[in-house]
Structures are given as C-alpha cells and as structure tokens.
Design a protein around this motif. Structure first.
Motif, PDB file in Angstrom:
ATOM      1  N   GLN A 180       0.818  -1.221   0.000  1.00 46.78           N
ATOM      2  CA  GLN A 180       0.000   0.000   0.000  1.00 46.78           C
ATOM      3  C   GLN A 180       0.849   1.267   0.000  1.00 46.78           C
ATOM      4  OE1 GLN A 180      -3.324   0.404  -0.279  1.00 46.78           O
ATOM      5  NE2 GLN A 180      -3.713  -1.790  -0.404  1.00 46.78           N
ATOM      6  N   ALA A 181       2.094   1.162   0.416  1.00 46.33           N
ATOM      7  CA  ALA A 181       2.933   2.354   0.563  1.00 46.33           C
ATOM      8  C   ALA A 181       3.585   2.802  -0.739  1.00 46.33           C
ATOM      9  CB  ALA A 181       4.012   2.103   1.619  1.00 46.33           C
ATOM     10  N   ILE A 182       3.919   1.839  -1.604  1.00 47.63           N
ATOM     11  CA  ILE A 182       4.567   2.197  -2.864  1.00 47.63           C
ATOM     12  C   ILE A 182       3.633   3.084  -3.682  1.00 47.63           C
ATOM     13  CG2 ILE A 182       5.416   1.306  -5.060  1.00 47.63           C
ATOM     14  CD1 ILE A 182       7.369   0.680  -2.948  1.00 47.63           C
ATOM     15  N   GLY A 183       4.170   4.175  -4.192  1.00 45.18           N
ATOM     16  CA  GLY A 183       3.358   5.132  -4.936  1.00 45.18           C
ATOM     17  C   GLY A 183       2.715   6.175  -4.053  1.00 45.18           C
ATOM     18  N   ASN A 184       2.880   6.033  -2.731  1.00 45.22           N
ATOM     19  CA  ASN A 184       2.341   7.005  -1.778  1.00 45.22           C
ATOM     20  C   ASN A 184       3.394   7.564  -0.827  1.00 45.22           C
ATOM     21  OD1 ASN A 184      -0.687   6.979  -2.192  1.00 45.22           O
ATOM     22  ND2 ASN A 184      -0.353   4.794  -1.868  1.00 45.22           N
ATOM     23  N   GLN A 185       4.453   6.792  -0.585  1.00 38.36           N
ATOM     24  CA  GLN A 185       5.471   7.176   0.383  1.00 38.36           C
ATOM     25  C   GLN A 185       6.864   7.065  -0.229  1.00 38.36           C
ATOM     26  OE1 GLN A 185       4.641   8.092   3.856  1.00 38.36           O
ATOM     27  NE2 GLN A 185       2.772   8.320   2.647  1.00 38.36           N
ATOM     28  N   VAL A 186       7.752   7.961   0.195  1.00 35.18           N
ATOM     29  CA  VAL A 186       9.161   7.842  -0.184  1.00 35.18           C
ATOM     30  C   VAL A 186       9.762   6.701   0.631  1.00 35.18           C
ATOM     31  CG1 VAL A 186      11.408   8.974  -0.165  1.00 35.18           C
ATOM     32  CG2 VAL A 186       9.345  10.281  -0.752  1.00 35.18           C
ATOM     33  N   ILE A 187      10.401   5.765  -0.056  1.00 35.51           N
ATOM     34  CA  ILE A 187      10.959   4.587   0.616  1.00 35.51           C
ATOM     35  C   ILE A 187      12.434   4.463   0.256  1.00 35.51           C
ATOM     36  CG2 ILE A 187      10.857   2.076   0.840  1.00 35.51           C
ATOM     37  CD1 ILE A 187       7.889   2.217   0.243  1.00 35.51           C
ATOM     38  N   ASP A 188      13.266   4.414   1.279  1.00 35.08           N
ATOM     39  CA  ASP A 188      14.709   4.255   1.115  1.00 35.08           C
ATOM     40  C   ASP A 188      15.125   3.059   1.962  1.00 35.08           C
ATOM     41  OD1 ASP A 188      17.507   4.378   1.385  1.00 35.08           O
ATOM     42  OD2 ASP A 188      17.522   6.554   1.101  1.00 35.08           O
ATOM     43  N   VAL A 189      15.333   1.921   1.311  1.00 32.42           N
ATOM     44  CA  VAL A 189      15.589   0.694   2.067  1.00 32.42           C
ATOM     45  C   VAL A 189      16.892   0.752   2.846  1.00 32.42           C
ATOM     46  CG1 VAL A 189      14.180  -0.801   0.606  1.00 32.42           C
ATOM     47  CG2 VAL A 189      16.581  -0.406  -0.001  1.00 32.42           C
ATOM     48  N   LYS A 190      17.852   1.512   2.349  1.00 32.50           N
ATOM     49  CA  LYS A 190      19.120   1.625   3.070  1.00 32.50           C
ATOM     50  C   LYS A 190      18.953   2.479   4.319  1.00 32.50           C
ATOM     51  CE  LYS A 190      22.401   0.910  -0.743  1.00 32.50           C
ATOM     52  NZ  LYS A 190      21.497   0.633  -1.864  1.00 32.50           N
ATOM     53  N   ASP A 191      18.371   3.660   4.159  1.00 30.98           N
ATOM     54  CA  ASP A 191      18.185   4.564   5.290  1.00 30.98           C
ATOM     55  C   ASP A 191      17.249   3.975   6.338  1.00 30.98           C
ATOM     56  OD1 ASP A 191      18.417   7.248   6.592  1.00 30.98           O
ATOM     57  OD2 ASP A 191      16.270   7.340   6.113  1.00 30.98           O
TER      58      ASP A 191
END
Length: 394
Positions: A180-191
């Motif tokens: 649900q988050a993809i396309g709605n939230q900035v996601i940085d797997v490293k950070d």
C-alpha cells in the motif's frame, strides 16, 4: 452524475495508458524467452533488466537485490517462509502485528503448525505498534520481524525507520509489506534499514499478477518456487516480461510526481472525512494527518451493516469497500478494526473509501450528497437504531 465513481484504489488501480503502451510490444513482437540466446530474447532480457533498474532506483536499492514475483502475496510468502526455513538453525521465533494483510498472517499461522513461534503485536486505537513492546518481544531465537509499512484498511503508516533501526541493532531481519505504501510514500531501504520489502504492481497503476521482493544483499533465504534458474536462481518460472515492464514503468511514473499526487489526494481525503464526520454517530478509523495514507478514508457508522452501505452506494454508482478486497467474501468483521478496539457491531458498520488519480472534488461532493440519506434510511430499518432511540427516550 451518470458515470461510475471509483473510490476503491486500495483494492486495485487501472493500468495507465503510458504503462500499457510500453507493455504491448512484449505480448506480440518482442516475445522471446529471456533465457534463450537469440536477438529477440536479448531484447526481452534487456527490458526485464530495465524494469528491475527502475524499481531499484525508487527503493534506493541495487538492481541485483530486486526479484520479480507473481504479486504482493507471493512476495510476502517468500520473504517469511524463505527466512524461516533458511534460519531455522538460529531460531524459530517471528514477530509480526495483528493488523497485517492475510498474506502475512496466514503464512505465520501456517508456520505455527510447523513448530515456529509467532508473536502478534498489539496496536493502539489508531493502528500503531508500540516500539518498546517490539524491543521487549525480541529474544535470542527471533529471526524475523514483519511489520507492514502502511495499513490497507485504515491507512496507518508505521514508524518504519525506527523499527528498522531496532531490528538492525538486535541483529534480526526486518521485512515490510509495502504494497500500500509504494506510490504514496518515499521509501529508502538503506536509510530505513529494511532487509526485505514486498510490493505489487496493481496498487500503483501497473498490471495485476506481478510484484517484486527486495532482498538485501547477503540475506540468507530459501527459494519458494523451484524449477529453472530464472531470477538468478532464486525464483523459477519463465518471466512475466510484459508484467515486469509494466511494473517498472508504473513505479517510475508514480515517483515522478509523488508530491503533487499526494497533495491532491490529501485535500480530497480531508474534505471527504470532514463531510462524513458530520453524519451523527460516525467515527474515523485510523489516524489523522500525515501519519495516514493520503488517499485513505475509513469511517464507522453505528447501528448499521457495512455491506448494506456498499450495496446502496453501488446503486448510486459509487465503488467502495468495507475492508480488504482479499476478504470481501467473508461475513466476519475486519480483523484490523477489531484489533484497534472496535466491538463487533461497530466493526461491521465500517466503510473504506480510497482515492486515486482520477478522483475529483466533484466526485467527493457527490458521495457527500448521496451517502447521508443512505445512512439515514438504513438506520431507520435497523433494530439496533430502534433500540438506541428507545433507550434515549427513557
């Protein structure tokens, strides 16, 4: 309004024209098997690699850490079962939450039958876990924590970076269902210290039947599907080339105008919530503000059933839901709403309206026009409402 008003984007989205256009050649012209050696196969392999690069860029991952799947449910199953089997010599304890998607919950329940120990964390009235409780739940035998990024029913966005940091400090793997988050939230797997992440194309204007699992380099994980050597030997089966291409294009488009997209949805969401809460005995389920998915609206109407509301809205041309599309055939109240403390009778009266790219202010106005009379009519037919009024007269 004579057209259909679609407000169930959390269930699925349409495929954007630009996405379909990029997919089309791989159904008819560039149809070669990427595992073959001739020219048209090299074309399809390059297309799949390009799609993988697009996903990796959005996640701030390496392309070699992205694996295509048949959707979000497969990605969740692979992440949890794959870690469970690969790390069974270290321990058998997995931590998740009570409000996960059933792709996670049912997988964990299945593992319990095999002798794994599962801890299901409680959430508060807005759907948030307590990170101190998470810390306390981790023990020597814990091998995985799986917490969804954003809830599909009530829109709660968990403190993912904090959870990731806790898991990294405790040397426990962290998986998040980010469907649900993809396309709605900035996601940085490293950070965010995310080790495994699930996503599905049809939630952000890509095709159905294709998803991906991010697996951080060095993570030990068993295969879920065995056979050929596709996906670098980790996921057998001839690649869904057109699906992968569509997913890659869709995720790229989603993040080209994310800020503008979210700004529009938040304005529509808040207007819809404010209007619905003017209906007596109506409650917002989930948090307010920026800790809620920008397009998510979930409200509970006392004294009536959600299914009756859906049928009445459908008659008015409005597409909505009472919870997850994956459990729409169930008569049981939402496990998410029960987990945030709602009693059965109130959980049954929930309505989810999820907004997307094509929604307009005119459509929000239309819903706010047709819904209050529906609620009034259904309450007048409800014995629960009648009992409530009688008690009020005493």
């Amino acid at each position: 309004m004579n057209k259909t008003v679609y407000m169930d984007y959390s269930a699925t989205t349409y495929v954007k024209p630009e996405v379909l256009e990029e997919m089309m050649p791989f159904f008819t012209e560039s149809f070669g098997n990427p595992s073959s050696f001739y020219a048209i196969s090299r074309d399809t392999k390059r297309a799949v690699d390009k799609a993988r690069d697009r996903i990796a860029k959005v996640l701030n991952a390496d392309s070699a850490e992205v694996y295509f799947t048949g959707g979000g449910s497969e990605a969740d199953n692979w992440a949890i079962k794959g870690v469970a089997f690969a790390h069974r010599n270290k321990g058998n304890h997995i931590i998740t939450t009570k409000i996960e998607h059933h792709a996670v919950l049912h997988t964990c329940e299945w593992l319990e039958k095999l002798g794994y120990e599962i801890t299901y964390l409680d959430v508060n009235e807005e759907g948030f876990i307590n990170t101190d409780e998470l810390k306390d739940a981790i023990k020597d035998t814990t091998i995985l924590v799986s917490v969804m990024f954003a809830n599909n029913e009530i829109g709660t966005i968990q403190p993912i970076k904090e959870i990731g940091e806790i898991c990294r400090e405790k040397k426990v793997l962290f998986h998040t269902d980010a469907v649900q988050a993809i396309g709605n939230q900035v996601i940085d797997v490293k950070d965010m210290k995310i080790d495994l992440l699930s996503l599905a194309g049809h939630k952000f204007y890509g095709p159905k039947g294709v998803g991906a699992l991010y697996i951080r380099k060095g993570i030990k994980i068993e295969n879920l599907i065995h056979g050929g050597g596709q996906e670098r030997g980790r996921r057998a089966g001839t690649e869904n080339i057109a699906g992968a291409v569509g997913l890659g294009k869709a995720i790229e488009l989603a993040y080209e105008n994310l800020e503008e997209h979210n700004k529009k949805l938040v304005a529509l969401r808040d207007k819809l919530i404010d209007g619905l809460l003017k209906i007596p005995y109506t409650k917002l389920n989930g948090p307010k503000g920026d800790k809620r998915l920008p397009g998510n609206v979930n409200v509970g109407f006392e004294f009536i059933e959600g299914e009756s509301i859906l049928l009445s809205l459908d008659f008015e041309g409005v597409c909505a839901s009472s919870g997850s599309a994956c459990t729409s055939g169930s008569l049981d109240p939402s496990h998410v709403l029960l987990s945030i403390g709602l009693p059965h009778e109130k959980a049954h009266g929930s309505l989810r309206l999820s907004l997307g790219d094509n929604n307009t202010e005119e459509e929000v106005d239309y819903v706010l026009e047709v819904l209050p009379p529906i609620i009034e009519r259904l309450r007048n037919m409800s014995p629960l409402w009648e009992d409530f009024l009688k008690k009020g007269e005493k």
